[in-house]
Design an enzyme around this catalytic site. Structure first.
Site, PDB file in Angstrom:
ATOM      1  N   LYS A  12     -25.984  70.628  65.000  1.00 56.18           N
ATOM      2  CA  LYS A  12     -27.020  69.859  64.382  1.00 56.18           C
ATOM      3  C   LYS A  12     -26.625  68.692  63.787  1.00 56.18           C
ATOM      4  O   LYS A  12     -25.302  68.619  63.394  1.00 56.18           O
ATOM      5  CB  LYS A  12     -27.941  70.735  63.288  1.00 56.18           C
ATOM      6  CG  LYS A  12     -27.202  71.324  62.278  1.00 56.18           C
ATOM      7  CD  LYS A  12     -26.977  70.526  61.132  1.00 56.18           C
ATOM      8  CE  LYS A  12     -26.034  71.240  60.053  1.00 56.18           C
ATOM      9  NZ  LYS A  12     -25.689  70.230  59.183  1.00 56.18           N
ATOM     10  N   PRO A  98     -15.856  71.332  65.709  1.00 51.84           N
ATOM     11  CA  PRO A  98     -14.918  71.683  64.652  1.00 51.84           C
ATOM     12  C   PRO A  98     -15.440  72.382  63.324  1.00 51.84           C
ATOM     13  O   PRO A  98     -16.748  72.053  63.062  1.00 51.84           O
ATOM     14  CB  PRO A  98     -14.706  69.957  64.183  1.00 51.84           C
ATOM     15  CG  PRO A  98     -15.815  69.230  64.848  1.00 51.84           C
ATOM     16  CD  PRO A  98     -16.374  70.010  65.967  1.00 51.84           C
ATOM     17  N   VAL A  99     -14.593  72.899  62.571  1.00 48.57           N
ATOM     18  CA  VAL A  99     -14.907  73.456  61.288  1.00 48.57           C
ATOM     19  C   VAL A  99     -14.966  72.506  60.143  1.00 48.57           C
ATOM     20  O   VAL A  99     -14.172  71.581  60.005  1.00 48.57           O
ATOM     21  CB  VAL A  99     -13.937  74.539  61.218  1.00 48.57           C
ATOM     22  CG1 VAL A  99     -14.105  75.518  59.740  1.00 48.57           C
ATOM     23  CG2 VAL A  99     -13.802  75.576  62.088  1.00 48.57           C
ATOM     24  N   GLY A 105     -21.489  74.406  62.825  1.00 48.29           N
ATOM     25  CA  GLY A 105     -20.920  75.003  63.817  1.00 48.29           C
ATOM     26  C   GLY A 105     -20.876  76.777  63.732  1.00 48.29           C
ATOM     27  O   GLY A 105     -21.296  77.340  64.571  1.00 48.29           O
ATOM     28  N   GLY A 106     -20.394  77.045  62.632  1.00 45.94           N
ATOM     29  CA  GLY A 106     -20.411  78.572  62.135  1.00 45.94           C
ATOM     30  C   GLY A 106     -21.970  78.952  62.041  1.00 45.94           C
ATOM     31  O   GLY A 106     -22.195  80.182  62.702  1.00 45.94           O
ATOM     32  N   ALA A 108     -24.445  77.939  63.915  1.00 42.80           N
ATOM     33  CA  ALA A 108     -24.768  77.938  65.496  1.00 42.80           C
ATOM     34  C   ALA A 108     -24.270  79.024  66.007  1.00 42.80           C
ATOM     35  O   ALA A 108     -24.975  79.678  66.782  1.00 42.80           O
ATOM     36  CB  ALA A 108     -24.308  76.655  65.815  1.00 42.80           C
ATOM     37  N   ASP A 140     -28.272  76.957  57.025  1.00 43.23           N
ATOM     38  CA  ASP A 140     -28.520  76.278  58.295  1.00 43.23           C
ATOM     39  C   ASP A 140     -28.851  77.194  59.472  1.00 43.23           C
ATOM     40  O   ASP A 140     -29.415  76.494  60.579  1.00 43.23           O
ATOM     41  CB  ASP A 140     -27.434  75.275  58.956  1.00 43.23           C
ATOM     42  CG  ASP A 140     -26.914  74.146  57.812  1.00 43.23           C
ATOM     43  OD1 ASP A 140     -27.888  73.781  57.135  1.00 43.23           O
ATOM     44  OD2 ASP A 140     -26.032  73.834  57.791  1.00 43.23           O
TER      45      ASP A 140
HETATM   46  O1  C5P Z   1     -25.948  78.687  52.759  1.00 42.17           O
HETATM   47  P1  C5P Z   1     -24.676  78.193  53.038  1.00 42.17           P
HETATM   48  O2  C5P Z   1     -23.528  79.373  53.057  1.00 42.17           O
HETATM   49  O3  C5P Z   1     -24.432  77.366  54.396  1.00 42.17           O
HETATM   50  O4  C5P Z   1     -24.207  77.222  51.893  1.00 42.17           O
HETATM   51  C1  C5P Z   1     -22.775  77.034  51.742  1.00 42.17           C
HETATM   52  C2  C5P Z   1     -22.580  76.433  50.417  1.00 42.17           C
HETATM   53  O5  C5P Z   1     -23.231  74.914  50.093  1.00 42.17           O
HETATM   54  C3  C5P Z   1     -23.129  77.167  49.423  1.00 42.17           C
HETATM   55  O6  C5P Z   1     -22.304  78.186  48.698  1.00 42.17           O
HETATM   56  C4  C5P Z   1     -23.472  76.302  48.271  1.00 42.17           C
HETATM   57  O7  C5P Z   1     -22.512  75.900  47.453  1.00 42.17           O
HETATM   58  C5  C5P Z   1     -23.871  75.065  49.037  1.00 42.17           C
HETATM   59  N1  C5P Z   1     -25.365  74.927  49.280  1.00 42.17           N
HETATM   60  C6  C5P Z   1     -26.373  74.386  48.230  1.00 42.17           C
HETATM   61  N2  C5P Z   1     -27.590  74.406  48.612  1.00 42.17           N
HETATM   62  C7  C5P Z   1     -28.105  74.516  49.927  1.00 42.17           C
HETATM   63  C8  C5P Z   1     -27.374  74.695  50.980  1.00 42.17           C
HETATM   64  C9  C5P Z   1     -26.035  74.951  50.477  1.00 42.17           C
HETATM   65  O8  C5P Z   1     -25.848  74.440  47.280  1.00 42.17           O
HETATM   66  N3  C5P Z   1     -29.580  74.179  49.941  1.00 42.17           N
END
Ligand code: C5P
Length: 279
Positions: A12, A98-99, A105-106, A108, A140
């Site tokens: 995305k 890419p990471v 990516g993860g 998806a 995501d």
């Molecule tokens: O949800 P996800 O594991 O992808 O989020 C990774 C990090 O991004 C979370 O640990 C948080 O620090 C931050 N995040 C956030 N608010 C969001 C999405 C992500 O603070 N709406």
């Protein structure tokens, strides 16, 4: 032979990303426009008899988690457990995305693992349940389960499809480094800037006006990403010099994008380590 299946794990872009509040659970309230693009990993799986999830990863380098922490394996395990399924699955992930790029990516891979396990074991999980499991896995993942183009609120899980006119194309620029999402959110200023209205971007998307689209992209994480990763500023300055101010960051970076129509823009000499893809 055991049933086998393949899923595409499409990435995305965040065409618009505003941070509108802090939540008690440590996450942030977002208003974002997700857009699925034609860059993808490939996940395949075979049903096994032992109730276990195994994962083989090909490509992607050292930054891709190979073990039980890989989000695709966690997603498969979560759905198997939720369904009370006695069988297992052997996954094979071919990693291209890419990471730490902000391309999801993860996430998806996790969304594809939910679809794959549901299909392979014929679980027929209701879509609301799959959506809830996706939200448990990451902010995501619900969008990447659904795909298309959506306006999202909450952590990113409250999704609403939005109309897209003639679909724009994108130049995607991949700096040779990743950025930690958690570090970028942690670097946001204590007082968040005033909210930005996504309406101009949504109008540009609906009408297919690619100039208006490039002028209305927004990413409230950009200043924090630049503070966390100084190399990003060098890449952004260089590509904006070459391609104009419409180059934008997706998610918490490091990938950048530029909408266009017709022939792809000439990227010239990209900064060292940066590669370009056209989608
Ligand atoms: O949800 P996800 O594991 O992808 O989020 C990774 C990090 O991004 C979370 O640990 C948080 O620090 C931050 N995040 C956030 N608010 C969001 C999405 C992500 O603070 N709406």
């Amino acid at each position: 032979m055991a049933p086998a299946a393949v899923e595409r794990c499409a990435a995305k872009l965040n065409l618009f990303l505003d941070v509108v509040g802090r939540r008690a659970d440590g996450y942030h309230e977002l208003v974002t426009v997700f857009h699925e693009i034609d860059l993808a990993d490939r996940l395949s799986g075979v049903v096994t008899g032992d109730g276990d999830v195994t994962l083989e990863v090909h490509g992607g380098g050292a930054a891709v988690p190979m073990d039980a922490n890989n989000l695709a394996a966690r997603a498969a395990r979560l759905l198997l457990r939720d369904a009370g399924a006695a069988r297992g699955i052997a996954l094979r992930l071919e990693k291209t995305l890419p990471v730490g790029a902000g391309l999801g990516g993860g996430s998806a891979d996790a969304a594809a693992a939910l679809r794959l396990v549901d299909r392979l074991l014929d679980l027929r999980t209701p879509s609301e349940r799959l959506h809830a499991l996706a939200a448990e896995l990451g902010s995501d993942v619900p969008f990447l389960l659904r795909g298309g183009t959506c306006l999202a609120r909450g952590r990113g899980e409250r999704l609403e499809r939005v109309p897209v006119g003639p679909p724009p194309r994108f130049l995607v620029l991949l700096p040779g480094f990743g950025i930690s999402t958690a570090a970028v959110y942690a670097a946001l200023p204590r007082e968040l800037p005033p909210p930005v209205d996504p309406a101009p971007l949504l109008r540009a998307l609906a009408s297919g006006d690619v100039r208006a689209l490039a002028a209305s992209t927004h990413n409230a994480l950009l200043p924090a990403a630049l503070a966390v990763e100084p190399r990003l500023a060098q890449v952004l300055d260089a590509v904006r010099d070459q391609l104009g101010p419409g180059v934008q960051l997706t998610g918490s970076g490091s990938a950048l994008f530029l909408p266009f129509r017709g022939d792809p823009p000439d990227v010239g000499d990209l900064p060292h380590g940066t590669t370009a893809r056209v989608v």
